[in-house]
Scaffold this active site. Structure first.
Site, PDB file in Angstrom:
ATOM      1  N   LYS A 142      -7.600   2.139  15.672  1.00 13.84           N
ATOM      2  CA  LYS A 142      -7.701   0.937  14.842  1.00 13.84           C
ATOM      3  C   LYS A 142      -6.324   0.566  14.291  1.00 13.84           C
ATOM      4  O   LYS A 142      -5.581   1.419  13.819  1.00 13.84           O
ATOM      5  CB  LYS A 142      -8.696   1.181  13.709  1.00 13.84           C
ATOM      6  N   SER A 165     -17.356   0.129   7.602  1.00 10.95           N
ATOM      7  CA  SER A 165     -16.622  -0.413   8.744  1.00 10.95           C
ATOM      8  C   SER A 165     -16.469   0.517   9.931  1.00 10.95           C
ATOM      9  O   SER A 165     -15.930   0.126  10.963  1.00 10.95           O
ATOM     10  CB  SER A 165     -15.238  -0.891   8.294  1.00 10.95           C
ATOM     11  N   SER A 209     -15.292  -3.785   9.725  1.00  9.17           N
ATOM     12  CA  SER A 209     -14.066  -4.406  10.162  1.00  9.17           C
ATOM     13  C   SER A 209     -13.516  -3.799  11.458  1.00  9.17           C
ATOM     14  O   SER A 209     -12.602  -4.336  12.062  1.00  9.17           O
ATOM     15  CB  SER A 209     -13.005  -4.245   9.059  1.00  9.17           C
TER      16      SER A 209
END
Length: 508
Positions: A85, A184, A160
């Site tokens: 990420k 998330s 997210s």
């Protein structure tokens, strides 16, 4: 061994094949890089990645092969590729946090997670798309365009960390790292049919994780199987003196727990169904799959009881006061003076004017919304009424968990109230978007361990549903035992992994 068989294999299988010399780390890495090139177009494909680290990834894989040939002892995931990420710093790649204000920024150091994975021989393929500074539930708030759900490219992959979950579900990587501030990791896992684990707060180092809300953020493993997630957890977890919030305790033996759970015996486990996390507002197909998953756990020997956590009803509003307050503080550092974007610096403007212009151009709508909310909540005359009260609710939520865990070993609920919704459906309705984290937020407020595991497809739309499991602080191993047992039972029932049902993607 064909290229397609390589990118469809689990991380554990790939690690064993590399260790046995059946395939090289370079071949495994190349197969996944080719898959990314084939399905990840930003305009028409999944768009899971913001940056692909092709040359460095192949070089790192070559080093693993050379060490293996020299007889060196390597880690259990050596040679296995991973998607990272883009909120975790990497010295050899940009780190943008999904924001224009950090576009092209090259960190001068690796995060502790990054370093530990490199030392373990894990190959970082690239950085994945995300909502700006991890603010969102759909990955539509990325400054670089949305990621799409491999199950249906017209739907969101969660947020997210939608880039990491979509990379897994589209077979672009067997492992990924996400971060979880209010769900998330778990929410994207649920809507893509993958596994996502939020470790106990402080159980995985936050050093090098660009902060959204420091008291809530937690990095964790994402994978296609429970065992793969456990193997990755064992690599990234553990005390880090560089992180003041790191717990100086050993990581629970999550790998042994996953292997034990795969035996399919949950005798002696007490599972509490949270009364408050269900009913009105929950999609019928989600509740049906959740109910069936709980029945499966009962058939495996667990005792299932209903548990009430009354203050969970107040977790969402409390979270959306605490989080923006911390966002307001953390994002103040992006001031155009030290690094990142700088707008309007033509010599005619003051530093304050440049700062205003940069933040106006660099932050997206959701980041601005949360900065304003947080600044208001922390302002003189409102601090006690809003932020102070929210922290009191946080304490009550924590006490609800403590009381519940005196009765049961774990708590369960649906991971999300609905399956993945169409891209654009909720982007103009922040309150509707925030409700997607209804079930996951309590664990962030309390700091305990939790995870999402696939439990089937909703009949209304054929989209994945997740079972949410919550365990006490430092009892992360319970998550893996439950998840592995459920996985084993459901894979047998489905005739194979749920992700085998993902539609074939068009290739470039």
């Amino acid at each position: 061994m064909t290229e397609s068989s390589l990118f469809k294999r689990t991380a554990a299988e790939l690690a064993e094949a590399v260790a046995a010399g059946e395939v090289s780390a370079v071949e495994v890495t190349g197969a996944h890089l080719d898959r990314i090139a084939a399905v990840d177009d930003a305009e028409t494909g999944v768009h899971a990645f913001l940056h692909v680290n092709r040359e460095q990834a192949l070089a790192a894989a070559g080093e693993v092969d050379a060490k293996r040939a020299a007889g060196e002892q390597l880690g259990p995931l050596a040679g296995v590729p991973l998607a990272l990420k883009d909120v975790i710093t990497t010295a050899d790649m940009p780190t943008t946090a999904g924001s224009k204000i950090l576009e092209g920024w090259q960190p001068p150091y690796d995060a502790t997670i990054t370093r530990r994975m490199r030392e373990a021989g894990i190959i970082i393929l690239g950085k994945t798309n995300m909502d700006e500074f991890a603010m969102g539930s759909s990955t539509e708030n990325s400054a670089f365009g949305p990621t799409r759900n491999p199950w249906d490219l017209d739907r969101i992959p969660g947020g997210s960390g939608g880039g990491s979950s979509a990379a897994l579900a589209s077979f672009q990587a067997p492992l990924a790292i996400g971060t979880d501030t209010g769900g998330s990791i778990r929410q994207p896992a649920a809507v893509t049919g993958t596994v996502g684990v939020k470790p106990t707060y402080g159980g995985v180092s936050r050093y090098g994780l660009i902060a959204c809300a420091s008291s809530l953020d937690q990095a964790g493993p994402c994978a296609r199987t429970v065992l793969d997630a456990a193997l990755l957890h064992s690599v990234i977890g553990g005390y880090d003196p560089l992180d003041a919030t790191s717990i100086q305790q050993p990581v629970p033996d999550v790998v042994a727990a996953a292997r034990r759970g795969a035996d399919g015996d949950l005798s002696g486990m007490r599972i509490g169904v949270v009364k408050e996390l269900g009913g009105e507002g929950y999609q019928a197909g989600v509740e049906r799959r959740f109910g069936e998953a709980v029945e499966v756990l009962g058939k495996l020997g667990a005792e299932v009881v209903e548990v009430s956590c009354p203050h969970f009803d107040y977790a969402l509003p409390a979270y959306y006061l605490i989080l923006p307050s911390e966002v307001s503080s953390n994002l103040a550092r992006f001031d155009a003076m030290r690094y990142g974007l700088r707008v309007g610096d033509d010599g005619s403007r003051s530093a304050e004017e440049v700062m205003n212009a940069t933040r106006g151009a660099g932050f997206g709508a959701e980041a601005k919304r949360r900065i304003i909310l947080g600044t208001y909540a922390l302002s003189s005359g409102y601090y006690d009424a809003y932020y102070g009260q929210a922290q009191k609710v946080r304490t009550l939520v924590t006490r609800d968990f403590e009381a519940a865990f005196e009765q049961v070993d774990v708590l369960v609920s649906p991971t999300t109230p609905t399956t993945a919704f169409p891209i654009g459906e909720k982007v103009d309705d922040p309150l509707a978007m925030y409700k997607n984290d209804l079930c996951t937020i309590p664990s962030n407020l309390a700091g305990n361990a939790s995870a999402s595991f696939p439990c089937g497809l909703a009949e209304e739309d054929g989209m994945p549903v997740g079972l949410h499991v919550m365990a006490p602080v430092l009892a992360d191993d319970r998550l893996y035992r439950i998840g592995a047992a459920l996985e084993q039972a459901l894979v047998s029932e489905w005739g194979g992994p749920l992700l085998d049902k993902v539609p074939e993607l068009e290739t470039a």
